[in-house]
Design a protein around this motif. Structure first.
Motif, PDB file in Angstrom:
ATOM      1  N   ALA A  77      29.744 -13.125 -55.728  1.00  0.00           N
ATOM      2  CA  ALA A  77      30.452 -13.674 -54.572  1.00  0.00           C
ATOM      3  C   ALA A  77      31.723 -14.430 -54.953  1.00  0.00           C
ATOM      4  CB  ALA A  77      29.525 -14.603 -53.794  1.00  0.00           C
ATOM      5  N   THR A  78      31.858 -14.827 -56.200  1.00  0.00           N
ATOM      6  CA  THR A  78      33.049 -15.568 -56.623  1.00  0.00           C
ATOM      7  C   THR A  78      33.880 -14.729 -57.599  1.00  0.00           C
ATOM      8  OG1 THR A  78      31.656 -16.666 -58.279  1.00  0.00           O
ATOM      9  CG2 THR A  78      32.058 -17.835 -56.229  1.00  0.00           C
ATOM     10  N   LEU A  79      33.368 -14.583 -58.812  1.00  0.00           N
ATOM     11  CA  LEU A  79      34.086 -13.801 -59.816  1.00  0.00           C
ATOM     12  C   LEU A  79      34.245 -12.353 -59.367  1.00  0.00           C
ATOM     13  CD1 LEU A  79      35.321 -13.526 -62.653  1.00  0.00           C
ATOM     14  CD2 LEU A  79      33.001 -13.102 -63.517  1.00  0.00           C
ATOM     15  N   GLY A  80      33.182 -11.795 -58.771  1.00  0.00           N
ATOM     16  CA  GLY A  80      33.243 -10.405 -58.332  1.00  0.00           C
ATOM     17  C   GLY A  80      34.312 -10.167 -57.285  1.00  0.00           C
ATOM     18  N   VAL A  81      34.407 -11.060 -56.295  1.00  0.00           N
ATOM     19  CA  VAL A  81      35.430 -10.926 -55.251  1.00  0.00           C
ATOM     20  C   VAL A  81      36.827 -11.051 -55.852  1.00  0.00           C
ATOM     21  CG1 VAL A  81      36.380 -12.000 -53.172  1.00  0.00           C
ATOM     22  CG2 VAL A  81      33.914 -11.680 -53.390  1.00  0.00           C
ATOM     23  N   LEU A  82      36.991 -11.988 -56.795  1.00  0.00           N
ATOM     24  CA  LEU A  82      38.302 -12.193 -57.414  1.00  0.00           C
ATOM     25  C   LEU A  82      38.725 -10.960 -58.229  1.00  0.00           C
ATOM     26  CD1 LEU A  82      40.530 -14.297 -57.698  1.00  0.00           C
ATOM     27  CD2 LEU A  82      39.375 -15.153 -59.749  1.00  0.00           C
ATOM     28  N   VAL A  83      37.789 -10.393 -59.016  1.00  0.00           N
ATOM     29  CA  VAL A  83      38.107  -9.211 -59.816  1.00  0.00           C
ATOM     30  C   VAL A  83      38.404  -8.017 -58.909  1.00  0.00           C
ATOM     31  CG1 VAL A  83      37.170  -7.553 -61.478  1.00  0.00           C
ATOM     32  CG2 VAL A  83      36.794 -10.003 -61.815  1.00  0.00           C
ATOM     33  N   ASN A 126      14.042  -2.064 -54.986  1.00  0.00           N
ATOM     34  CA  ASN A 126      13.742  -3.098 -55.968  1.00  0.00           C
ATOM     35  C   ASN A 126      14.147  -4.471 -55.417  1.00  0.00           C
ATOM     36  OD1 ASN A 126      14.322  -4.950 -58.168  1.00  0.00           O
ATOM     37  ND2 ASN A 126      14.075  -3.208 -59.538  1.00  0.00           N
ATOM     38  N   ARG A 127      13.193  -5.418 -55.398  1.00  0.00           N
ATOM     39  CA  ARG A 127      13.453  -6.706 -54.760  1.00  0.00           C
ATOM     40  C   ARG A 127      14.622  -7.445 -55.384  1.00  0.00           C
ATOM     41  NH1 ARG A 127       9.114 -10.845 -54.705  1.00  0.00           N
ATOM     42  NH2 ARG A 127      10.757 -12.061 -53.705  1.00  0.00           N
ATOM     43  N   ARG A 128      14.774  -7.342 -56.705  1.00  0.00           N
ATOM     44  CA  ARG A 128      15.866  -8.043 -57.372  1.00  0.00           C
ATOM     45  C   ARG A 128      17.205  -7.492 -56.912  1.00  0.00           C
ATOM     46  NH1 ARG A 128      13.857  -7.724 -61.797  1.00  0.00           N
ATOM     47  NH2 ARG A 128      14.647  -5.689 -62.447  1.00  0.00           N
ATOM     48  N   VAL A 129      17.296  -6.164 -56.770  1.00  0.00           N
ATOM     49  CA  VAL A 129      18.538  -5.541 -56.317  1.00  0.00           C
ATOM     50  C   VAL A 129      18.802  -5.871 -54.852  1.00  0.00           C
ATOM     51  CG1 VAL A 129      19.688  -3.334 -55.933  1.00  0.00           C
ATOM     52  CG2 VAL A 129      18.354  -3.686 -58.008  1.00  0.00           C
ATOM     53  N   GLY A 130      17.771  -5.701 -54.001  1.00  0.00           N
ATOM     54  CA  GLY A 130      17.951  -5.978 -52.583  1.00  0.00           C
ATOM     55  C   GLY A 130      18.317  -7.424 -52.311  1.00  0.00           C
ATOM     56  N   ALA A 131      17.633  -8.346 -52.997  1.00  0.00           N
ATOM     57  CA  ALA A 131      17.929  -9.765 -52.799  1.00  0.00           C
ATOM     58  C   ALA A 131      19.343 -10.100 -53.258  1.00  0.00           C
ATOM     59  CB  ALA A 131      16.921 -10.618 -53.562  1.00  0.00           C
ATOM     60  N   THR A 132      19.769  -9.515 -54.371  1.00  0.00           N
ATOM     61  CA  THR A 132      21.131  -9.775 -54.863  1.00  0.00           C
ATOM     62  C   THR A 132      22.173  -9.310 -53.856  1.00  0.00           C
ATOM     63  OG1 THR A 132      20.404  -9.560 -57.162  1.00  0.00           O
ATOM     64  CG2 THR A 132      22.754  -9.297 -56.732  1.00  0.00           C
ATOM     65  N   LEU A 133      21.980  -8.114 -53.296  1.00  0.00           N
ATOM     66  CA  LEU A 133      22.939  -7.592 -52.320  1.00  0.00           C
ATOM     67  C   LEU A 133      22.983  -8.451 -51.062  1.00  0.00           C
ATOM     68  CD1 LEU A 133      22.234  -3.775 -52.664  1.00  0.00           C
ATOM     69  CD2 LEU A 133      24.434  -4.887 -53.067  1.00  0.00           C
ATOM     70  N   GLU A 134      21.816  -8.857 -50.580  1.00  0.00           N
ATOM     71  CA  GLU A 134      21.783  -9.614 -49.333  1.00  0.00           C
ATOM     72  C   GLU A 134      22.331 -11.024 -49.514  1.00  0.00           C
ATOM     73  OE1 GLU A 134      18.029  -9.475 -47.392  1.00  0.00           O
ATOM     74  OE2 GLU A 134      18.089  -7.297 -47.115  1.00  0.00           O
ATOM     75  N   VAL A 135      21.949 -11.698 -50.591  1.00  0.00           N
ATOM     76  CA  VAL A 135      22.464 -13.059 -50.817  1.00  0.00           C
ATOM     77  C   VAL A 135      23.965 -13.010 -51.088  1.00  0.00           C
ATOM     78  CG1 VAL A 135      22.325 -15.099 -52.285  1.00  0.00           C
ATOM     79  CG2 VAL A 135      20.233 -13.900 -51.628  1.00  0.00           C
ATOM     80  N   GLU A 136      24.419 -12.015 -51.863  1.00  0.00           N
ATOM     81  CA  GLU A 136      25.848 -11.894 -52.128  1.00  0.00           C
ATOM     82  C   GLU A 136      26.633 -11.715 -50.830  1.00  0.00           C
ATOM     83  OE1 GLU A 136      29.162  -8.720 -53.711  1.00  0.00           O
ATOM     84  OE2 GLU A 136      27.073  -8.144 -53.434  1.00  0.00           O
ATOM     85  N   SER A 137      26.176 -10.809 -49.965  1.00  0.00           N
ATOM     86  CA  SER A 137      26.905 -10.548 -48.727  1.00  0.00           C
ATOM     87  C   SER A 137      26.891 -11.757 -47.802  1.00  0.00           C
ATOM     88  CB  SER A 137      26.310  -9.341 -48.011  1.00  0.00           C
ATOM     89  OG  SER A 137      24.984  -9.613 -47.569  1.00  0.00           O
ATOM     90  N   GLY A 138      25.866 -12.607 -47.933  1.00  0.00           N
ATOM     91  CA  GLY A 138      25.808 -13.793 -47.092  1.00  0.00           C
ATOM     92  C   GLY A 138      26.696 -14.923 -47.560  1.00  0.00           C
ATOM     93  N   ILE A 139      27.049 -14.953 -48.868  1.00  0.00           N
ATOM     94  CA  ILE A 139      27.809 -16.106 -49.371  1.00  0.00           C
ATOM     95  C   ILE A 139      29.185 -15.734 -49.911  1.00  0.00           C
ATOM     96  CG2 ILE A 139      25.707 -17.377 -49.916  1.00  0.00           C
ATOM     97  CD1 ILE A 139      26.027 -16.622 -52.815  1.00  0.00           C
ATOM     98  N   ASN A 140      29.571 -14.436 -49.853  1.00  0.00           N
ATOM     99  CA  ASN A 140      30.885 -14.111 -50.424  1.00  0.00           C
ATOM    100  C   ASN A 140      32.026 -14.201 -49.416  1.00  0.00           C
ATOM    101  OD1 ASN A 140      30.647 -11.792 -48.876  1.00  0.00           O
ATOM    102  ND2 ASN A 140      30.627 -10.387 -50.605  1.00  0.00           N
ATOM    103  N   ASP A 141      31.704 -14.349 -48.127  1.00  0.00           N
ATOM    104  CA  ASP A 141      32.764 -14.491 -47.127  1.00  0.00           C
ATOM    105  C   ASP A 141      33.653 -15.715 -47.379  1.00  0.00           C
ATOM    106  OD1 ASP A 141      31.856 -12.214 -45.950  1.00  0.00           O
ATOM    107  OD2 ASP A 141      30.780 -13.218 -44.331  1.00  0.00           O
ATOM    108  N   PRO A 142      33.076 -16.888 -47.746  1.00  0.00           N
ATOM    109  CA  PRO A 142      33.940 -18.046 -47.993  1.00  0.00           C
ATOM    110  C   PRO A 142      35.011 -17.784 -49.054  1.00  0.00           C
ATOM    111  CG  PRO A 142      31.668 -18.744 -47.804  1.00  0.00           C
ATOM    112  CD  PRO A 142      31.657 -17.261 -47.800  1.00  0.00           C
ATOM    113  N   MET A 143      34.652 -17.076 -50.125  1.00  0.00           N
ATOM    114  CA  MET A 143      35.629 -16.778 -51.169  1.00  0.00           C
ATOM    115  C   MET A 143      36.739 -15.892 -50.624  1.00  0.00           C
ATOM    116  SD  MET A 143      36.410 -17.301 -54.334  1.00  0.00           S
ATOM    117  CE  MET A 143      37.340 -16.628 -55.714  1.00  0.00           C
TER     118      MET A 143
END
Length: 607
Positions: A94-100, A147-164
């Motif tokens: 959500a931070t480094l990924g959006v910037l790159v 896979n829960r780790r993948v699904g959770a990462t995608l959902e949490v990322e999409s929920g918190i990357n808007d501010p960046m």
């Protein structure tokens, strides 16, 4: 007055037709958000509807409220386990990924359009973030169990990357407005304030909302209204303080969804319904706002930008952001491909319109086309990508069959009700024969108009209503006990999650002796659960596998951070995803070719 009547009629009709169109589209596998967007375009000034809507201020206002509700609903459904699994990688994305992503896409924009460096960066920032509405809806609507780790990462990322993304867009817009070439230290201070204050206000606001809901004795229908109103209030308060309102409202939902309070199920279901309404209204409104003829000059440049974003920007950003974390290559491939764009890029493209940036209309048109390309390519291929990368896992149950019973919010136990599903493990067993978690008991069973006492020994039947009292942390076991058992759609569960069930408490020595597998002396005394956890070195999720001789131990179910069920896969290669099998074959071929060339090079020419 006649106009008001027509608006009420048209508004209700639009929602009904959108739902029917979305239901029809699901039969053809079309992304439902694309259908809502297209339906709005048909209703617009260049479609049959002939509805005129071109006020960016009104669109931005309604878009802000709709996105706040969608993010609140997403936070409400994000569990503590998911956050613990995904917090660090999601923050990185959500931070480094959006910037790159923004930096790489900006280069593509500068080649595709005659824009300055700042304008190119602004376009890239607009389309850089993934969209919570698109990710939440398309993943759940398609019924994907990944896979829960993948699904959770995608959902949490999409929920918190808007501010960046919003910070980058507002920063670039401010620089263009003030004709400043480079940001200064004030931008860094502003970023820290927006993220820090937004997170703190959201967390405190969520705690205060839980306290308020538990203190007030209200009619049941008022708790969901209080929860949504409180979330929007925190959102507005945070914006007034010039902090990140979207981060704050997501955290309000997260806190509320993971604390004990009154009206829990009522709030979740009301939020779900309101989230659906917000998504329909948001995408239809954005479709109304756009004028299709203005998109035509930018279609090909926007397709080029979208290609660079999807095939270069997002994958590179994912690889860099997830480098410190233990994600396998197929998992990273799936995360890279499922960087769905939806309403957020179009919403962010309204900021340059409101600030009257010189290239604002071109930026909006490019963002709109990029969203359509993303929804068509990524949204349509979501199930295929899950199968090819091997992140899809068999569903555990048919769904959440827990009913609405108000929790004993001051106790450590909850009174819950379940409708016994056809084919569930509980069918045919008496309450005394059920494998219940510790400190859990069946209170009563309701069948038609009869009350069945648990001690009577009457076997349970489908559609019986079972009331049970249990500890909160054990309810997930009851969810599985009374829900229908579902077979996987595309691959047999036996091959994917193991051919034989294994007790997690069994020792490795007992397992290898029974199945004739080799194992070192040092691991024979370990339990299967401890062995898998040690080999993984991270929280286990369903689908994780570790080698055991020529076989594999596969995680079948987890709960509360522990392994609940394991499977033994005797032929690991047969269960690999096509992507993994192809990669291994390519590596074997390349290795063989290198060895052949090396052998040729070592040969001495004959005299």
């Amino acid at each position: 007055m006649e106009l008001i009547h027509q608006i009420i009629f048209a508004g209700a009709l639009i929602v009904i037709l959108s739902i029917l169109a979305g239901r029809l589209s699901s039969r053809f596998g079309a992304p439902i958000l694309l259908v809502f967007l297209g339906f709005g375009m048909l209703l617009g000034d260049e479609g049959p509807g002939q509805i005129q809507f071109s006020d960016p201020g009104a669109a931005y206002f309604f878009g802000s409220i709709a996105l706040a509700i969608i993010l609140f609903d997403g936070g409400l459904r994000t569990t503590r386990d998911s956050m613990r699994l995904a917090f660090a990688p999601a923050i990185s994305l959500a931070t480094l990924g959006v910037l790159v992503t923004t930096a790489i896409t900006a280069v593509a924009v500068s080649y595709a359009m005659d824009f300055s460096a700042l304008e190119s960066f602004l376009v890239a920032a607009v389309v850089a973030s993934t969209d919570a509405a698109a990710v939440f809806m398309l993943m759940h609507l398609r019924g994907l169990d990944i896979n829960r780790r993948v699904g959770a990462t995608l959902e949490v990322e999409s929920g918190i990357n808007d501010p960046m993304a919003i910070f980058l867009v507002l920063g670039a817009t401010t620089l263009i407005d003030n004709d400043i070439a480079h940001p200064d230290a004030a931008f860094i201070v502003r970023f820290v304030w927006e993220m820090g204050a937004g997170a703190l206000i959201g967390w405190l606001g969520g705690q205060a909302l839980v306290l308020l809901i538990n203190r007030l004795q209200l009619a049941a229908g008022l708790y969901p209204i209080l929860a949504v109103a409180g979330a929007v209030f925190v959102f507005g308060t945070t914006l007034v303080l010039h902090a990140s309102g979207f981060l704050a409202v997501f955290l309000v939902g997260y806190v509320l969804g993971n604390r004990r309070h009154r009206g829990n199920q009522l709030i979740v279901r009301f939020s779900d319904a309101l989230g659906w309404l917000s998504q329909i209204a948001l995408f239809v409104m954005l479709g109304l706002f756009v004028t299709p003829s203005t998109l035509l000059p930018y279609v090909w440049p926007a397709i080029g930008i979208a290609s660079a974003l999807l095939l270069l920007g997002r994958p590179i950003a994912v690889w860099i952001s997830l480098w410190p974390f233990r994600f396998e290559t197929p998992e990273k491939l799936f995360i890279a491909w499922v960087g769905l764009r939806g309403a957020v890029p179009i919403y962010l493209a309204m900021i340059p319109l409101l600030h009257e940036v010189p290239q604002a209309h071109a930026i909006f048109s490019i963002a709109f086309v990029v969203v359509i390309v993303s929804l068509v390519l990524q949204g349509w291929t979501l199930p295929v990508a899950a199968r090819l990368t091997g992140v899809e896992v068999p569903p555990e149950t048919a769904g959440d069959d827990r009913l609405d019973l108000d929790p004993l919010h001051r106790q450590s136990r909850e009174l819950v009700g379940y409708r016994v599903a056809e084919g569930s493990p509980a069918v045919g067993l008496a309450p005394s024969e059920l494998h219940l978690p510790p400190e859990t008991s069946v209170v009563t069973v309701l069948r038609d108009d009869r009350v069945l006492r648990p001690e009577a020994g009457e076997p349970l039947a489908p559609d019986d209503l079972v009331l049970a009292l249990g500890r909160t942390e054990s309810l997930f076991r009851l969810d599985r006990l009374f829900a229908a058992q579902v077979r996987p759609i595309h691959r047999e569960a036996g091959g994917l999650l193991g051919d034989f069930p294994i007790d997690p408490t069994a020792t490795i020595g007992a397992i290898v002796d029974f199945y004739g597998l080799p194992a070192g002396i040092e691991i024979r005394s370990q339990t299967a659960e401890a062995y898998v956890a040690n080999r993984l070195g991270r929280l286990p999720v369903a689908g994780d596998a570790v080698p055991l001789g020529a076989a594999e131990l596969v995680v079948r179910e987890t709960g509360a951070g522990r392994i609940e069920r394991l499977g033994l896969r005797l032929d690991p290669e047969a269960a690999r995803s096509p992507a993994i099998r192809l990669g291994r074959r390519v590596r074997r071929f390349a290795g063989g070719a290198r060895r052949s060339l090396a052998a040729i090079g070592r040969r001495q020419p004959r005299p």
